[in-house]
Design a protein around this motif. Sequence first.
Motif, PDB file in Angstrom:
ATOM      1  N   LEU A  54       0.823  -1.207   0.000  1.00 50.55           N
ATOM      2  CA  LEU A  54       0.000   0.000   0.000  1.00 50.55           C
ATOM      3  C   LEU A  54       0.857   1.257   0.000  1.00 50.55           C
ATOM      4  O   LEU A  54       0.574   2.226  -0.711  1.00 50.55           O
ATOM      5  CB  LEU A  54      -0.928   0.000   1.213  1.00 50.55           C
ATOM      6  N   ARG A  55       1.907   1.250   0.813  1.00 49.46           N
ATOM      7  CA  ARG A  55       2.776   2.429   0.887  1.00 49.46           C
ATOM      8  C   ARG A  55       3.550   2.625  -0.424  1.00 49.46           C
ATOM      9  O   ARG A  55       3.751   3.755  -0.878  1.00 49.46           O
ATOM     10  CB  ARG A  55       3.729   2.288   2.060  1.00 49.46           C
ATOM     11  N   LYS A  56       3.976   1.527  -1.037  1.00 52.24           N
ATOM     12  CA  LYS A  56       4.672   1.629  -2.314  1.00 52.24           C
ATOM     13  C   LYS A  56       3.754   2.173  -3.384  1.00 52.24           C
ATOM     14  O   LYS A  56       4.145   3.038  -4.194  1.00 52.24           O
ATOM     15  CB  LYS A  56       5.215   0.255  -2.715  1.00 52.24           C
ATOM     16  N   GLU A  57       2.525   1.700  -3.393  1.00 53.47           N
ATOM     17  CA  GLU A  57       1.540   2.168  -4.370  1.00 53.47           C
ATOM     18  C   GLU A  57       1.268   3.658  -4.228  1.00 53.47           C
ATOM     19  O   GLU A  57       1.039   4.364  -5.216  1.00 53.47           O
ATOM     20  CB  GLU A  57       0.248   1.370  -4.185  1.00 53.47           C
ATOM     21  N   ALA A  58       1.296   4.141  -2.977  1.00 54.23           N
ATOM     22  CA  ALA A  58       1.031   5.552  -2.717  1.00 54.23           C
ATOM     23  C   ALA A  58       2.261   6.424  -2.916  1.00 54.23           C
ATOM     24  O   ALA A  58       2.181   7.652  -2.774  1.00 54.23           O
ATOM     25  CB  ALA A  58       0.502   5.725  -1.298  1.00 54.23           C
ATOM     26  N   GLY A  59       3.387   5.802  -3.209  1.00 52.48           N
ATOM     27  CA  GLY A  59       4.606   6.568  -3.405  1.00 52.48           C
ATOM     28  C   GLY A  59       5.218   7.077  -2.127  1.00 52.48           C
ATOM     29  O   GLY A  59       5.863   8.135  -2.104  1.00 52.48           O
ATOM     30  N   GLY A  60       5.007   6.345  -1.036  1.00 55.70           N
ATOM     31  CA  GLY A  60       5.550   6.749   0.262  1.00 55.70           C
ATOM     32  C   GLY A  60       4.445   7.208   1.197  1.00 55.70           C
ATOM     33  O   GLY A  60       3.286   6.836   1.055  1.00 55.70           O
ATOM     34  N   GLY A  61       4.811   8.044   2.142  1.00 57.47           N
ATOM     35  CA  GLY A  61       3.846   8.498   3.133  1.00 57.47           C
ATOM     36  C   GLY A  61       3.842   7.585   4.347  1.00 57.47           C
ATOM     37  O   GLY A  61       4.493   6.535   4.384  1.00 57.47           O
ATOM     38  N   SER A  62       3.103   7.995   5.355  1.00 56.65           N
ATOM     39  CA  SER A  62       3.096   7.246   6.604  1.00 56.65           C
ATOM     40  C   SER A  62       2.268   5.982   6.493  1.00 56.65           C
ATOM     41  O   SER A  62       1.353   5.877   5.664  1.00 56.65           O
ATOM     42  CB  SER A  62       2.536   8.126   7.735  1.00 56.65           C
ATOM     43  N   ALA A  63       2.588   5.018   7.355  1.00 59.53           N
ATOM     44  CA  ALA A  63       1.824   3.776   7.396  1.00 59.53           C
ATOM     45  C   ALA A  63       0.374   4.045   7.779  1.00 59.53           C
ATOM     46  O   ALA A  63      -0.556   3.451   7.220  1.00 59.53           O
ATOM     47  CB  ALA A  63       2.475   2.812   8.382  1.00 59.53           C
ATOM     48  N   SER A  64       0.158   4.951   8.742  1.00 62.70           N
ATOM     49  CA  SER A  64      -1.204   5.220   9.195  1.00 62.70           C
ATOM     50  C   SER A  64      -2.049   5.854   8.099  1.00 62.70           C
ATOM     51  O   SER A  64      -3.232   5.535   7.945  1.00 62.70           O
ATOM     52  CB  SER A  64      -1.182   6.108  10.442  1.00 62.70           C
ATOM     53  N   ASP A  65      -1.457   6.756   7.305  1.00 59.60           N
ATOM     54  CA  ASP A  65      -2.198   7.349   6.180  1.00 59.60           C
ATOM     55  C   ASP A  65      -2.591   6.275   5.170  1.00 59.60           C
ATOM     56  O   ASP A  65      -3.709   6.272   4.638  1.00 59.60           O
ATOM     57  CB  ASP A  65      -1.355   8.422   5.490  1.00 59.60           C
ATOM     58  N   ALA A  66      -1.666   5.361   4.918  1.00 63.09           N
ATOM     59  CA  ALA A  66      -1.960   4.285   3.968  1.00 63.09           C
ATOM     60  C   ALA A  66      -3.084   3.397   4.478  1.00 63.09           C
ATOM     61  O   ALA A  66      -3.991   3.009   3.719  1.00 63.09           O
ATOM     62  CB  ALA A  66      -0.692   3.458   3.713  1.00 63.09           C
TER      63      ALA A  66
END
Length: 405
Positions: free
Chosen positions: A229-241
Amino acid sequence: MSFDAIILGAGPAGSTAAIVLARRGFQVALVEKAEFPRRKVCGEFVSATSLAVIDRLGLGSTWRSLAGPEVRRVALFSGERVVTARMPAAHGAGFGRALGRDVLDDLLVQEASRAGATLFQPFRATGVRPSGDESAVTIASRDEEATLSAPVVIAAHGSWEPGGLPSQLQKTNAPSDLLGFKAHFSGARLEPDLMPLLVFPGGYGGMVWADRGRLSLSLCIRRDALAALRKEAGGGSASDAVHRHLLASCRGVRAAIGEAQLQGQWLAAGPIRPGMRARYRDDVFRIGNVAGESHPVIAEGISMAMQSAWHLAEELEAIDPARRAERDAAGRRYSRRWRAQFGARILAASAIAGLALRPAGARLMGGAIEALPALLTLGARLSGKTKTIAEMSNERVGVGRMRLS
């Protein structure tokens, strides 16, 4: 400093044991590394099966005045599915409710202090070693170190944090690890008597109304699913994902928290360690999650913690704790009682979680529940929602001997 019992961890398990033993005349040391009040990853639901314990601790009226509404219905939120069914009532106890851990833990530890336990907080236990017929426990804070001694040592520190104690578990890091997340929301839209099971790709979770108008949402997600999920989003926090994934995956979740306000930040912990472990080993008793835990899918963690503490306290009050042979015998009896009380629900939770975590299993479970909603009620029953700890006498803790039938 000498005591009759040293308890490592002041969560629901440790504080419950401290209250009961202190009222039985034990000199109790209660060691807790965190400062209270504190938020903690936890579903926060307490089954009606534990209300007798809460009452016997003298906290029943306070708990009822603070906790959220009674949970009289269960649900499945999975994809576009929203299915509801009745929650089975516990015999003679009614229905469970939820209370934030920041509130519950503080209530329990304050009651332990009033009962006579000596609280060491914030202190971390750094070592346990044999010392003659007793054990020596080294504890440390930021500024000082001390050694406590007692014949009885009780590990109630949970299963998530690794360390050098004989009761702490080895750290793992596998793609299949389940990581826990938890958040509170205000302004949510969920019927007050409803506790839904959330099933989404890679994980599962639950929601329930807790205290002060807070909706408590907790979940578990596979480490590899979260990484994707985080890779798909291009990074960002785990909680946001995780938050985005929930909203995208479950229509029921979108309806409940899509316009709600996050209170504070998401919390994360883990990995979750479901399964049954040694309840007594190397002269150390274990209660709560370190003794064994079910998949959080059945929302029984707090109840199992408090009930395991009650079972152990009953065994310890019946022996001379200074005698190793009697401690060993108490450990065997406690282990049998623990397995009889919790073994079936741990197996049921494993089966339910196994379905929820596999795409084909989740589809099968969702279709079956949609066709027969009563399966939700059956699942709640199998998970221990109706299995009370026992019928108790009319005596209060601290007056005479209580027996659990």
